[in-house]
Write a protein that holds these residues in place. Sequence first.
Motif, PDB file in Angstrom:
ATOM      1  N   VAL A 191       0.855  -1.187   0.000  1.00  0.00           N
ATOM      2  CA  VAL A 191       0.000   0.000   0.000  1.00  0.00           C
ATOM      3  C   VAL A 191       0.896   1.244   0.000  1.00  0.00           C
ATOM      4  O   VAL A 191       1.873   1.325   0.743  1.00  0.00           O
ATOM      5  CB  VAL A 191      -0.944   0.005   1.224  1.00  0.00           C
ATOM      6  CG1 VAL A 191      -1.808   1.252   1.249  1.00  0.00           C
ATOM      7  CG2 VAL A 191      -1.807  -1.256   1.231  1.00  0.00           C
ATOM      8  N   PHE A 192       0.534   2.202  -0.807  1.00  0.00           N
ATOM      9  CA  PHE A 192       1.293   3.438  -0.958  1.00  0.00           C
ATOM     10  C   PHE A 192       0.377   4.629  -0.707  1.00  0.00           C
ATOM     11  O   PHE A 192      -0.843   4.527  -0.795  1.00  0.00           O
ATOM     12  CB  PHE A 192       1.885   3.538  -2.367  1.00  0.00           C
ATOM     13  CG  PHE A 192       2.971   2.543  -2.634  1.00  0.00           C
ATOM     14  CD1 PHE A 192       4.291   2.919  -2.589  1.00  0.00           C
ATOM     15  CD2 PHE A 192       2.669   1.219  -2.911  1.00  0.00           C
ATOM     16  CE1 PHE A 192       5.303   1.998  -2.821  1.00  0.00           C
ATOM     17  CE2 PHE A 192       3.669   0.287  -3.145  1.00  0.00           C
ATOM     18  CZ  PHE A 192       4.984   0.675  -3.100  1.00  0.00           C
ATOM     19  N   ILE A 193       0.997   5.762  -0.420  1.00  0.00           N
ATOM     20  CA  ILE A 193       0.277   7.025  -0.272  1.00  0.00           C
ATOM     21  C   ILE A 193       0.678   7.923  -1.437  1.00  0.00           C
ATOM     22  O   ILE A 193       1.864   8.128  -1.701  1.00  0.00           O
ATOM     23  CB  ILE A 193       0.608   7.730   1.068  1.00  0.00           C
ATOM     24  CG1 ILE A 193       0.257   6.845   2.256  1.00  0.00           C
ATOM     25  CG2 ILE A 193      -0.100   9.080   1.159  1.00  0.00           C
ATOM     26  CD1 ILE A 193      -1.213   6.525   2.401  1.00  0.00           C
ATOM     27  N   LEU A 194      -0.333   8.431  -2.129  1.00  0.00           N
ATOM     28  CA  LEU A 194      -0.136   9.406  -3.200  1.00  0.00           C
ATOM     29  C   LEU A 194      -0.505  10.772  -2.639  1.00  0.00           C
ATOM     30  O   LEU A 194      -1.592  10.959  -2.104  1.00  0.00           O
ATOM     31  CB  LEU A 194      -1.033   9.070  -4.395  1.00  0.00           C
ATOM     32  CG  LEU A 194      -1.253  10.173  -5.438  1.00  0.00           C
ATOM     33  CD1 LEU A 194       0.045  10.544  -6.136  1.00  0.00           C
ATOM     34  CD2 LEU A 194      -2.314   9.740  -6.448  1.00  0.00           C
ATOM     35  N   ARG A 195       0.430  11.710  -2.743  1.00  0.00           N
ATOM     36  CA  ARG A 195       0.160  13.102  -2.349  1.00  0.00           C
ATOM     37  C   ARG A 195       0.519  14.010  -3.504  1.00  0.00           C
ATOM     38  O   ARG A 195       1.416  13.720  -4.283  1.00  0.00           O
ATOM     39  CB  ARG A 195       1.001  13.510  -1.125  1.00  0.00           C
ATOM     40  CG  ARG A 195       0.593  12.815   0.137  1.00  0.00           C
ATOM     41  CD  ARG A 195       1.301  13.391   1.340  1.00  0.00           C
ATOM     42  NE  ARG A 195       2.723  13.096   1.279  1.00  0.00           N
ATOM     43  CZ  ARG A 195       3.650  13.766   1.959  1.00  0.00           C
ATOM     44  NH1 ARG A 195       3.312  14.769   2.746  1.00  0.00           N
ATOM     45  NH2 ARG A 195       4.910  13.442   1.872  1.00  0.00           N
ATOM     46  N   TRP A 196      -0.153  15.138  -3.574  1.00  0.00           N
ATOM     47  CA  TRP A 196       0.093  16.132  -4.616  1.00  0.00           C
ATOM     48  C   TRP A 196       0.723  17.374  -4.006  1.00  0.00           C
ATOM     49  O   TRP A 196       0.232  17.895  -3.022  1.00  0.00           O
ATOM     50  CB  TRP A 196      -1.215  16.506  -5.310  1.00  0.00           C
ATOM     51  CG  TRP A 196      -1.753  15.402  -6.156  1.00  0.00           C
ATOM     52  CD1 TRP A 196      -2.721  14.498  -5.807  1.00  0.00           C
ATOM     53  CD2 TRP A 196      -1.338  15.072  -7.476  1.00  0.00           C
ATOM     54  NE1 TRP A 196      -2.925  13.636  -6.844  1.00  0.00           N
ATOM     55  CE2 TRP A 196      -2.096  13.961  -7.881  1.00  0.00           C
ATOM     56  CE3 TRP A 196      -0.390  15.594  -8.360  1.00  0.00           C
ATOM     57  CZ2 TRP A 196      -1.954  13.360  -9.134  1.00  0.00           C
ATOM     58  CZ3 TRP A 196      -0.257  15.006  -9.608  1.00  0.00           C
ATOM     59  CH2 TRP A 196      -1.023  13.907  -9.981  1.00  0.00           C
ATOM     60  N   LEU A 197       1.798  17.834  -4.628  1.00  0.00           N
ATOM     61  CA  LEU A 197       2.422  19.099  -4.246  1.00  0.00           C
ATOM     62  C   LEU A 197       1.964  20.159  -5.233  1.00  0.00           C
ATOM     63  O   LEU A 197       2.271  20.091  -6.430  1.00  0.00           O
ATOM     64  CB  LEU A 197       3.949  18.986  -4.262  1.00  0.00           C
ATOM     65  CG  LEU A 197       4.736  20.262  -3.972  1.00  0.00           C
ATOM     66  CD1 LEU A 197       4.403  20.837  -2.597  1.00  0.00           C
ATOM     67  CD2 LEU A 197       6.238  20.017  -4.107  1.00  0.00           C
ATOM     68  N   ASN A 198       1.194  21.122  -4.735  1.00  0.00           N
ATOM     69  CA  ASN A 198       0.809  22.277  -5.535  1.00  0.00           C
ATOM     70  C   ASN A 198       2.016  23.204  -5.540  1.00  0.00           C
ATOM     71  O   ASN A 198       2.315  23.869  -4.549  1.00  0.00           O
ATOM     72  CB  ASN A 198      -0.415  22.963  -4.911  1.00  0.00           C
ATOM     73  CG  ASN A 198      -0.871  24.163  -5.691  1.00  0.00           C
ATOM     74  OD1 ASN A 198      -0.103  24.786  -6.425  1.00  0.00           O
ATOM     75  ND2 ASN A 198      -2.135  24.505  -5.538  1.00  0.00           N
ATOM     76  N   ILE A 199       2.734  23.201  -6.642  1.00  0.00           N
ATOM     77  CA  ILE A 199       4.026  23.895  -6.696  1.00  0.00           C
ATOM     78  C   ILE A 199       3.875  25.395  -6.497  1.00  0.00           C
ATOM     79  O   ILE A 199       4.627  26.004  -5.738  1.00  0.00           O
ATOM     80  CB  ILE A 199       4.753  23.564  -8.013  1.00  0.00           C
ATOM     81  CG1 ILE A 199       5.152  22.077  -8.020  1.00  0.00           C
ATOM     82  CG2 ILE A 199       5.969  24.450  -8.202  1.00  0.00           C
ATOM     83  CD1 ILE A 199       5.740  21.598  -9.329  1.00  0.00           C
ATOM     84  N   GLU A 200       2.914  26.016  -7.164  1.00  0.00           N
ATOM     85  CA  GLU A 200       2.760  27.469  -7.037  1.00  0.00           C
ATOM     86  C   GLU A 200       2.370  27.895  -5.628  1.00  0.00           C
ATOM     87  O   GLU A 200       2.789  28.938  -5.146  1.00  0.00           O
ATOM     88  CB  GLU A 200       1.749  28.001  -8.053  1.00  0.00           C
ATOM     89  CG  GLU A 200       2.333  28.228  -9.432  1.00  0.00           C
ATOM     90  CD  GLU A 200       1.926  27.145 -10.420  1.00  0.00           C
ATOM     91  OE1 GLU A 200       0.976  26.387 -10.129  1.00  0.00           O
ATOM     92  OE2 GLU A 200       2.567  27.057 -11.477  1.00  0.00           O
ATOM     93  N   ALA A 201       1.573  27.073  -4.947  1.00  0.00           N
ATOM     94  CA  ALA A 201       1.120  27.404  -3.590  1.00  0.00           C
ATOM     95  C   ALA A 201       2.047  26.853  -2.508  1.00  0.00           C
ATOM     96  O   ALA A 201       1.874  27.163  -1.336  1.00  0.00           O
ATOM     97  CB  ALA A 201      -0.293  26.868  -3.362  1.00  0.00           C
ATOM     98  N   SER A 202       3.000  26.008  -2.895  1.00  0.00           N
ATOM     99  CA  SER A 202       3.942  25.392  -1.946  1.00  0.00           C
ATOM    100  C   SER A 202       3.206  24.670  -0.820  1.00  0.00           C
ATOM    101  O   SER A 202       3.443  24.888   0.350  1.00  0.00           O
ATOM    102  CB  SER A 202       4.909  26.431  -1.366  1.00  0.00           C
ATOM    103  OG  SER A 202       5.633  27.067  -2.382  1.00  0.00           O
ATOM    104  N   GLU A 203       2.289  23.774  -1.216  1.00  0.00           N
ATOM    105  CA  GLU A 203       1.569  23.007  -0.197  1.00  0.00           C
ATOM    106  C   GLU A 203       1.204  21.614  -0.707  1.00  0.00           C
ATOM    107  O   GLU A 203       0.935  21.419  -1.890  1.00  0.00           O
ATOM    108  CB  GLU A 203       0.310  23.736   0.279  1.00  0.00           C
ATOM    109  CG  GLU A 203      -0.757  23.906  -0.764  1.00  0.00           C
ATOM    110  CD  GLU A 203      -1.986  24.643  -0.246  1.00  0.00           C
ATOM    111  OE1 GLU A 203      -2.037  25.017   0.934  1.00  0.00           O
ATOM    112  OE2 GLU A 203      -2.899  24.853  -1.057  1.00  0.00           O
ATOM    113  N   TRP A 204       1.218  20.658   0.224  1.00  0.00           N
ATOM    114  CA  TRP A 204       0.814  19.287  -0.047  1.00  0.00           C
ATOM    115  C   TRP A 204      -0.696  19.166   0.117  1.00  0.00           C
ATOM    116  O   TRP A 204      -1.254  19.699   1.072  1.00  0.00           O
ATOM    117  CB  TRP A 204       1.483  18.320   0.926  1.00  0.00           C
ATOM    118  CG  TRP A 204       2.949  18.189   0.736  1.00  0.00           C
ATOM    119  CD1 TRP A 204       3.938  18.735   1.511  1.00  0.00           C
ATOM    120  CD2 TRP A 204       3.622  17.447  -0.291  1.00  0.00           C
ATOM    121  NE1 TRP A 204       5.168  18.390   1.031  1.00  0.00           N
ATOM    122  CE2 TRP A 204       5.009  17.594  -0.087  1.00  0.00           C
ATOM    123  CE3 TRP A 204       3.186  16.681  -1.365  1.00  0.00           C
ATOM    124  CZ2 TRP A 204       5.959  16.992  -0.906  1.00  0.00           C
ATOM    125  CZ3 TRP A 204       4.128  16.087  -2.192  1.00  0.00           C
ATOM    126  CH2 TRP A 204       5.499  16.244  -1.958  1.00  0.00           C
TER     127      TRP A 204
END
Length: 192
Positions: free
Chosen positions: A148-161
């Motif tokens: 099992v893995f965790i997928l997270r998104w980094l919003n680059i412009e907002a600098s937040e996960w």
Amino acid sequence: MAIPQKLIDVNQEHWEIMQNERLGILPEPKPINFSKIYGGPFGDWTDGPIHGIERFWRCIVGGAATVCFNSPPFGIGFSDQAQAHIKSARLLEDEYDFFTSTPDIKSVLLSERENDEAYLAKNLNNEIIVYFPDGGEVVLDFTDYTGVFILRWLNIEASEWIHPKSINGGGIEVLKTPAYGSWIALIQKEQK
């Protein structure tokens, strides 16, 4: 001295040239440094800030040892925009082991990928990052990964996960960015 109209490679061409250079030095590895990433408001030859920012991220995902925006007017220097991207790169560095990272040079783990849509790297810890310059959707070949893995998104412009979600290894996974713009998908083994 006259500045040529087209000095810098962009998009997929930039990735391919950089990766060919990496392959050329593999027998005797040495750092690849990008100490002046062009992409400023001055002159057509810099291709503008968007291309400079995309070069910055392709260099990071592609295995560069150092990256730095060139100072204005030929780059974005240490502007607010540059600081947001540097902050996002640091957020990613806190989570992802770049020291054992290898770029997927020919994007073999990604299908249904258009030119310049997404770039992937993976490391020895079974972590994967996928950089999307301007949103998109690709299919990740996840068959060699178990558990099992965790997928997270980094919003680059907002600098937040954002948007953590569990995914299972052993198959394929559709990666679709939460919105348009610059994103990093980070996939890591779930901690027990």
